[in-house]
Design an enzyme around this catalytic site. Structure first.
Site, mmCIF file in Angstrom:
data_model
loop_
_atom_site.group_PDB
_atom_site.id
_atom_site.type_symbol
_atom_site.label_atom_id
_atom_site.label_comp_id
_atom_site.label_asym_id
_atom_site.label_seq_id
_atom_site.Cartn_x
_atom_site.Cartn_y
_atom_site.Cartn_z
ATOM 1 N N ASP A 98 0.870 -1.174 0.000
ATOM 2 C CA ASP A 98 0.000 0.000 0.000
ATOM 3 C C ASP A 98 0.911 1.229 0.000
ATOM 4 O O ASP A 98 1.767 1.366 0.882
ATOM 5 C CB ASP A 98 -0.833 -0.039 1.288
ATOM 6 C CG ASP A 98 -2.147 0.710 1.181
ATOM 7 O OD1 ASP A 98 -2.166 1.739 0.495
ATOM 8 O OD2 ASP A 98 -3.122 0.279 1.807
ATOM 9 N N ASP A 194 -3.071 4.617 -2.454
ATOM 10 C CA ASP A 194 -4.038 5.288 -1.586
ATOM 11 C C ASP A 194 -4.523 6.608 -2.210
ATOM 12 O O ASP A 194 -3.711 7.391 -2.716
ATOM 13 C CB ASP A 194 -3.344 5.582 -0.248
ATOM 14 C CG ASP A 194 -4.293 6.045 0.828
ATOM 15 O OD1 ASP A 194 -5.211 5.285 1.168
ATOM 16 O OD2 ASP A 194 -4.110 7.171 1.340
ATOM 17 N N GLU A 244 -6.969 3.597 -5.461
ATOM 18 C CA GLU A 244 -8.162 3.939 -4.686
ATOM 19 C C GLU A 244 -8.655 5.292 -5.178
ATOM 20 O O GLU A 244 -7.931 6.285 -5.092
ATOM 21 C CB GLU A 244 -7.833 4.010 -3.189
ATOM 22 C CG GLU A 244 -9.093 4.238 -2.370
ATOM 23 C CD GLU A 244 -8.825 4.761 -0.963
ATOM 24 O OE1 GLU A 244 -9.666 4.539 -0.091
ATOM 25 O OE2 GLU A 244 -7.785 5.412 -0.741
ATOM 26 N N HIS A 318 -10.724 -1.929 5.176
ATOM 27 C CA HIS A 318 -10.444 -1.452 6.527
ATOM 28 C C HIS A 318 -11.140 -0.130 6.832
ATOM 29 O O HIS A 318 -11.016 0.377 7.941
ATOM 30 C CB HIS A 318 -8.933 -1.290 6.683
ATOM 31 C CG HIS A 318 -8.388 -0.276 5.717
ATOM 32 N ND1 HIS A 318 -8.335 -0.509 4.355
ATOM 33 C CD2 HIS A 318 -7.932 0.979 5.898
ATOM 34 C CE1 HIS A 318 -7.869 0.564 3.751
ATOM 35 N NE2 HIS A 318 -7.605 1.489 4.661
ATOM 36 N N ASP A 319 -11.820 0.460 5.853
ATOM 37 C CA ASP A 319 -12.537 1.721 6.075
ATOM 38 C C ASP A 319 -14.048 1.513 6.125
ATOM 39 O O ASP A 319 -14.801 2.498 6.199
ATOM 40 C CB ASP A 319 -12.247 2.717 4.942
ATOM 41 C CG ASP A 319 -10.788 3.129 4.879
ATOM 42 O OD1 ASP A 319 -10.135 3.185 5.940
ATOM 43 O OD2 ASP A 319 -10.292 3.385 3.760
#
Ligand code: GLC
Length: 549
Positions: A98, A194, A244, A318-319
């Site tokens: 990431d 990200d 993302e 994870h969000d």
């Protein structure tokens, strides 16, 4: 499998902080991940995406990087990561790192240098202004923070300890590309980038009539920057690259992911996960809009297919809250709902991502008290709402449903101490159901959710129609059923899912099964088409082929 055959691949997302602690600490570590590779290989996944494990003050759980070249000691060492890359590779699994390059932590050496004076050579690595504009931080409040010593404001689209980088500066770009080559040379198999569509800000910093997002989302030079990244980092290497994309559009994602444009392999978009944000407000407890969910996913399926783009498919990360609590049932029908949701998603076109624990049907923990939460976004919003006079019960109802911590509770491996996550006290509590919902129990039960995930992963690898078939929605307006086909010349998939907790009769449209074709049952379905009876949260799947084949 070929490392870049991403169209048949499935990615598993690991949130290392909550995955497994080998050292017996509060947070997980890389050595813990190593002990679970056999499980992941049994599941059949091709890539592991690790959320950030770099050095970080952990204000935003590693998305605030203070050194791109170092592993945070809480996770282990560079040697541990190299061992993980090699051990995963031995099992045919690639590691996806990431990379957070929209911003760094304010503890990063670049930012510290930038703060020394207005004419420091690193000043221009970040975005400074004499006066703030109206842009809002995604974690609440103004997106600008005043730096006393040098008398200017810096931009932070996220927390004030996450300072946005200035991509217009060619030295910054060169430094980022060099850092990414360092990781590629380590033998990783890809990058997850990200909030990558936020890196190009409107240089005039004009306001818009909202929170400013139209001025920096899919901004003016973002495609140029990604093409440069492709030339400088990705070209000549076999890498899966997934961006993302915050608040994006289909035509932009086609541009990001159509291979001819040489930008990225695929994109994450989030519109389908805003169907329980009434009037666009995340922080209100609300049921989800099923028709809207189908509409959005259908639009992305068709738009990306026709434009030659590629979707990353996902319900969870994870969000996000746990999908079985969100779009399914986390009570008596948990297992059926989790299997149905998995089936509906995995048979779409794109590359599926499984978020740790999703494959055993983990649910939201339902923490009632604000002291149980750790996430910076959740704590900020709580403070903001309390200050604005909102009733605590209302805020907590929204937080229980929406907080990012819903997806961050430790992975339950078995029913020993702390679910086998760690012998030490975990940094956040486990979901209270871990005695029942854990990996060991799921593997033992042939009817459990994890076996459905395993079958779906295998199916993707064996059927070309899952990879290439064109999507068609059969039930856009049905209040409970999502039915779709995937169509190739002489092969089709027919998928019919009941998104609700009671049985329903459903008649297929005449064109669902071409005349003279036979159907082979892949999942469920005693009643043959066209008159179907679906049980609560049932998913029925057929493979259709002409008789002569
Ligand atoms: C992405 C990450 C999220 C993080 C944010 C800022 O949305 O997934 O966890 O807080 O970017 O880096």
């Amino acid at each position: 499998m070929n490392a870049i055959d991403y169209k048949h691949a499935v990615v598993y997302q690991i949130y290392p902080k909550s995955f497994c602690s080998h050292a017996g600490h509060a947070t997980g570590d890389i050595a813990g991940i190593l002990t679970k590779l056999d499980y992941l290989s049994w599941l059949g996944v091709d890539y592991l995406w690790l959320t950030p494990v770099y050095a970080s003050p952990q204000r935003d759980n590693g998305y605030d990087i203070s050194d791109y070249y170092a592993i945070d000691p809480a996770y282990g060492s560079m040697g541990d990561l190299e061992r993980l890359i090699a051990a995963a590779r031995d099992r045919g699994i690639g590691i996806v790192m990431d990379i957070v390059v929209n911003h760094t932590s304010t503890d990063h050496a670049w930012f510290k240098a930038a703060c020394e004076s207005r004419d420091n050579p690193y000043r221009d690595y970040y975005l400074w202004r004499d006066q703030p504009n109206g842009w809002q931080s995604k974690f609440g409040g103004s997106a600008w923070h005043f730096h006393e010593a040098t008398g200017q404001y810096y931009l932070h689209l996220f927390d004030k300890t996450q300072a946005d980088l200035n991509w217009r500066n060619p030295r910054l770009r060169a430094a980022i590309f060099e850092m990414m080559r360092f990781w590629a040379d380590k033998g990783i198999a890809g990058f997850r980038l990200d909030v990558i569509n936020l890196i190009s800000k409107d240089p005039t910093f004009a306001d818009d009539d909202g929170d400013g997002r139209s001025r920096y989302t899919d901004g003016p030079a973002v495609h140029d920057y990604l093409q440069a990244m492709h030339r400088e980092v990705f070209a000549g290497r076999e890498l899966l690259t997934v961006g993302e994309m915050s608040s994006t559009r289909i035509d932009e994602c086609v541009r990001y992911s159509n291979p001819e444009r040489r930008e990225l392999t695929m994109t994450f978009s989030f519109h389908h996960l805003k169907v329980d944000y009434p009037g666009g407000d995340k922080w209100q407890a609300a049921p989800f809009d099923f028709i809207e969910l189908k509409r959005i996913l259908s639009e992305w399926q068709t738009g990306m297919h026709d434009g030659g783009g590629w979707n990353a498919l996902f319900w969870c990360n994870h969000d996000q809250p746990r999908v079985v609590s969100r779009f399914g049932d986390d009570g008596a029908q948990r297992v059926a709902a989790a299997k149905m949701l998995a089936t509906a998603l995995h048979l779409l076109q794109g590359t599926p991502y499984i978020y740790q624990g999703e494959e055993i049907g983990m649910r939201n923990p339902g923490f009632a008290d604000i002291d149980s939460y750790r996430d910076v976004e959740t704590l900020n919003i709580y403070r903001e709402k309390v200050a604005a006079g909102v009733a605590r019960d209302d805020i907590m109802a929204a937080i229980r449903q929406k907080s990012r911590d819903n997806g961050r509770t430790p992975m339950p491996w078995n029913d020993s101490l702390n679910g086998g996550f760690s012998t030490g006290e975990p940094w956040i509590s486990l979901a209270p159901d871990w005695h029942e919902v854990n990996v060991e129990a799921a593997r033992r039960d042939p009817d459990s959710v994890v076996h459905r995930y395993r079958e779906l992963i295998a199916l993707r690898k064996s059927l070309a129609v899952v990879r290439d078939g064109r999507y068609r929605c059969l039930s856009p307006d049905h209040a409970r059923i999502w039915a779709y086909t995937r169509e190739l010349a002489d092969e089709r998939l027919l998928v019919v899912c009941n998104f609700y907790g009671s049985s329903v009769d459903y008649r297929l449209t005449d064109d669902a099964i071409p005349r003279g074709w036979r159907h082979e049952t892949l999942f469920g379905g005693t009643a043959p088409p066209p008159l179907l009876r679906l049980g609560p949260y049932e998913a029925l799947v057929w493979r259709l082929r002409p008789y002569q084949n």
